[in-house]
Design an enzyme around this catalytic site. Structure first.
Site, PDB file in Angstrom:
ATOM      1  N   SER A 264       0.858  -1.180   0.000  1.00 47.20           N
ATOM      2  CA  SER A 264       0.000   0.000   0.000  1.00 47.20           C
ATOM      3  C   SER A 264       0.889   1.224   0.000  1.00 47.20           C
ATOM      4  O   SER A 264       2.087   1.126   0.228  1.00 47.20           O
ATOM      5  CB  SER A 264      -0.892   0.007   1.238  1.00 47.20           C
ATOM      6  OG  SER A 264      -0.179   0.531   2.342  1.00 47.20           O
ATOM      7  N   LYS A 265       0.272   2.382  -0.249  1.00 45.54           N
ATOM      8  CA  LYS A 265       1.101   3.601  -0.329  1.00 45.54           C
ATOM      9  C   LYS A 265       1.878   3.856   0.945  1.00 45.54           C
ATOM     10  O   LYS A 265       2.868   4.566   0.930  1.00 45.54           O
ATOM     11  CB  LYS A 265       0.300   4.860  -0.614  1.00 45.54           C
ATOM     12  CG  LYS A 265      -1.129   4.732  -0.991  1.00 45.54           C
ATOM     13  CD  LYS A 265      -1.672   6.125  -1.301  1.00 45.54           C
ATOM     14  CE  LYS A 265      -3.084   6.102  -1.847  1.00 45.54           C
ATOM     15  NZ  LYS A 265      -3.407   4.929  -2.640  1.00 45.54           N
ATOM     16  N   ARG A 266       1.430   3.297   2.024  1.00 44.92           N
ATOM     17  CA  ARG A 266       2.107   3.554   3.288  1.00 44.92           C
ATOM     18  C   ARG A 266       3.359   2.702   3.459  1.00 44.92           C
ATOM     19  O   ARG A 266       4.166   2.962   4.341  1.00 44.92           O
ATOM     20  CB  ARG A 266       1.149   3.301   4.454  1.00 44.92           C
ATOM     21  CG  ARG A 266      -0.147   4.092   4.361  1.00 44.92           C
ATOM     22  CD  ARG A 266      -0.888   4.082   5.680  1.00 44.92           C
ATOM     23  NE  ARG A 266      -0.105   4.691   6.739  1.00 44.92           N
ATOM     24  CZ  ARG A 266      -0.161   5.984   7.054  1.00 44.92           C
ATOM     25  NH1 ARG A 266      -0.969   6.778   6.416  1.00 44.92           N
ATOM     26  NH2 ARG A 266       0.575   6.469   8.039  1.00 44.92           N
ATOM     27  N   ASP A 267       3.485   1.669   2.660  1.00 44.76           N
ATOM     28  CA  ASP A 267       4.654   0.802   2.805  1.00 44.76           C
ATOM     29  C   ASP A 267       5.897   1.491   2.265  1.00 44.76           C
ATOM     30  O   ASP A 267       5.843   2.190   1.249  1.00 44.76           O
ATOM     31  CB  ASP A 267       4.431  -0.509   2.041  1.00 44.76           C
ATOM     32  CG  ASP A 267       3.435  -1.414   2.746  1.00 44.76           C
ATOM     33  OD1 ASP A 267       3.561  -1.568   3.974  1.00 44.76           O
ATOM     34  OD2 ASP A 267       2.532  -1.955   2.082  1.00 44.76           O
TER      35      ASP A 267
END
Length: 491
Positions: A264-267
RNA sequence: GACCCGUUCGUCUAAGGGUUAGGACACCGCCCUUUCACGGCGGUAAUACGGGUUCGAAUCCCGUACGGGUCGCCA
């Protein structure tokens, strides 16, 4: 050629409306009837992002594989924007995606900013083409209306995908689609297997436009994420309804985050623009992305883009998902950093130097960068290694100072160092070493024992660039000044 | 839940019927370096499990487990 395309992109892609509007009159069988039959066919691949967010590493890798495949086979790489969902598509997102591809050096031969004979390259501008194709299906009795939407009748038979990576996969859409899983009740419910291809509001749906465009744009190879494997029978059904030979499909394994779930973009490492900001080299990012799911089948792991073009092919793509490893990605970057030319190193490092308050035009900058390239993995780590060379005043690291005090009478050592260096007449690496050695002998110590105190006194830290070359760059006056300043501080 | 894909060191991967199962990252040790690194050498560490087929299986087949994906009027 590529550079030309890119520079045109930079100036023109903001006006997506200016497109070639020639419609192909005999769009189907003429250019693809031979597909898959003769090896002499011209390879045409495409990257088809939906401008609804950032350029993600998964998308970038898909783009890379398509680009590499086209380049390897002397084919054409097309960028097509799948913006049929007007509510979610944004120009900001488009900008980010184009910037990302451009930064990676994945230039496209046809698409936004460069035009081409198969445009327009924005799906939002291709409605008349879709209408035409819709009419064909309607005429052949494949469609019916359902609550204002238009559905495509799926055939009741096994459809086999011959995938270049996954092998043969068969599905019966009618059977599969007549039940669906309801996430809320966690039960299977009755469903209509026929796929919606047009919304009641007139907007066309992915499966339909994707197939129509692949036909219209004469795409020969579709390389995409394995998440599309289950969609492919639907696409094949459409190709068949159009009486058209489908392209070769290659579904590549997914990249997962370190915990094994979807990135996800947070990774860490998920978004391409962050690589740029964090000091990665585009060549290194391409190299690492290529390695996630493909190998050259030998022990080589470091590849320039040119080497990748020469080596990449579908048989080297494996079929199991991989987990992203940020450490290895950093290592790949460090390898590329080591092999960068001095001029490129300066160009790439410049923004990071500037951000750290280091004047990149300083005459000492090239030499300083050479001292830093071996001990930084990322461009962003370079300033910390060499900042002290350009600093007005030394910033002392407490731990390092304590370390320097431990084994010696620090004042005595620094004084000896200051005297010895003041007396040095040959301001070169060898000359300075000789001076330090002499200073050490003078107080009955070994040269090695003076290196750490000298390093801390002059550079402020026990770590950093190679000491003696730093002294050379600093100049004798500055070194003596720093030694005396340090002596006063600890005195 | 149904269907599909997958499973070799912690991670990325090589070997695709016969190898002491190889390489890389990370980790640990040693060497080199009168400093800091780079580097060099070495070490720990894997064929998910159970059945077959075969003289011989990581490799082929079946089953199980686990992981991922799909099941939208998102793409």
């Amino acid at each position: 050629m590529a550079l030309h395309a890119q520079s045109r992109l930079a100036t023109h892609y903001q006006e997506p409306g200016t497109k070639h509007h020639e419609l192909r009159t005999s769009p189907t069988l003429d250019h693809r009837s031979h597909c898959g039959t003769f090896p002499a066919m011209t390879v045409r691949t495409r990257f088809a992002p939906s401008p609804t967010g950032f350029l993600h590493i998964g998308g970038a890798r898909t783009a890379l594989y398509n680009w590499l495949y086209a380049r390897h086979h002397g084919g054409t790489f097309i960028l097509r924007v799948e913006d049929t969902d007007a509510d979610r598509s944004t120009t900001e997102s488009m900008q980010i995606i184009l910037d990302g591809l451009k930064w990676l050096g994945l230039d496209w031969d046809e698409g936004p900013g460069v035009g081409g004979d198969y445009g327009p390259y924005f799906q939002s501008e291709r409605n008349e083409i879709y209408d035409r194709y819709l009419a064909k299906l309607e005429a052949s009795g494949h469609l019916y209306e359902d609550d204002g939407a238009i559905r495509f009748r799926v055939p009741d038979k096994m459809i086999t995908v011959s995938d270049a990576v996954c092998g043969e996969v068969s599905t019966n859409l009618k059977e599969q689609g007549s039940r669906r899983y309801d996430a809320e009740t966690k039960k299977e419910v009755e469903a209509n297997p026929d796929i919606v291809i047009k919304r009641p509001n007139g907007g066309y749906i992915f499966h339909f436009v994707n197939v129509v465009d692949d036909i219209e744009m004469a795409i020969t190879h579709v390389i995409r994420g394995e998440d599309h494997l289950s969609n492919t029978p639907k696409h094949l059904a459409l190709f068949e309804a159009f009486g058209t030979t489908p392209p070769v499909y290659a579904h590549i394994p997914l990249n997962l985050n370190p915990s094994g779930t979807k990135m996800s973009k947070r990774d860490q490492g998920a978004l391409i623009h962050e690589y740029q900001e964090n000091g990665f080299l585009p060549a290194a990012v391409n190299n690492y992305m290529a390695l996630l799911g493909w190998s050259a089948k030998d022990d080589q792991e470091i590849f320039s883009l040119e080497e990748l073009k020469a080596r990449f092919d579908l048989p080297g793509v494996n079929s199991s998902n991989s987990k992203f490893d940020y450490d290895k990605c950093r290592w790949v970057n460090s390898e590329h950093l080591k092999h960068l030319s001095a001029a490129d190193l300066l160009t790439r490092a410049r923004p990071f130097l500037t951000r750290a308050g280091i004047e990149a035009s300083d005459v000492r900058a090239p030499a300083a960068l050479e001292l830093a390239r071996d001990r930084a993995q990322l461009l962003s780590e370079i300033p910390a290694v060499i900042a002290t060379i350009f600093a007005e005043t030394v910033t002392y690291d407490e731990v390092s100072v304590t370390k320097a005090r431990e084994k010696n009478d620090l004042s005595q050592v620094i004084t000896a160092l200051a005297d010895g260096i003041t007396a040095a007449d040959d301001w070169t690496v060898d000359g300075i070493k000789a001076a330090i050695n002499e200073a050490a002998t003078g107080i009955g110590m070994k040269m090695g024992a003076l290196m750490l105190p000298c390093r801390v006194a002059v550079m402020g830290s026990s770590t950093g660039a190679d000491l003696v070359p730093v002294l050379v760059l600093l100049g004798k006056d500055e070194v003596v000044k720093r030694l005396n300043g340090f002596a006063a501080m600890i005195g």
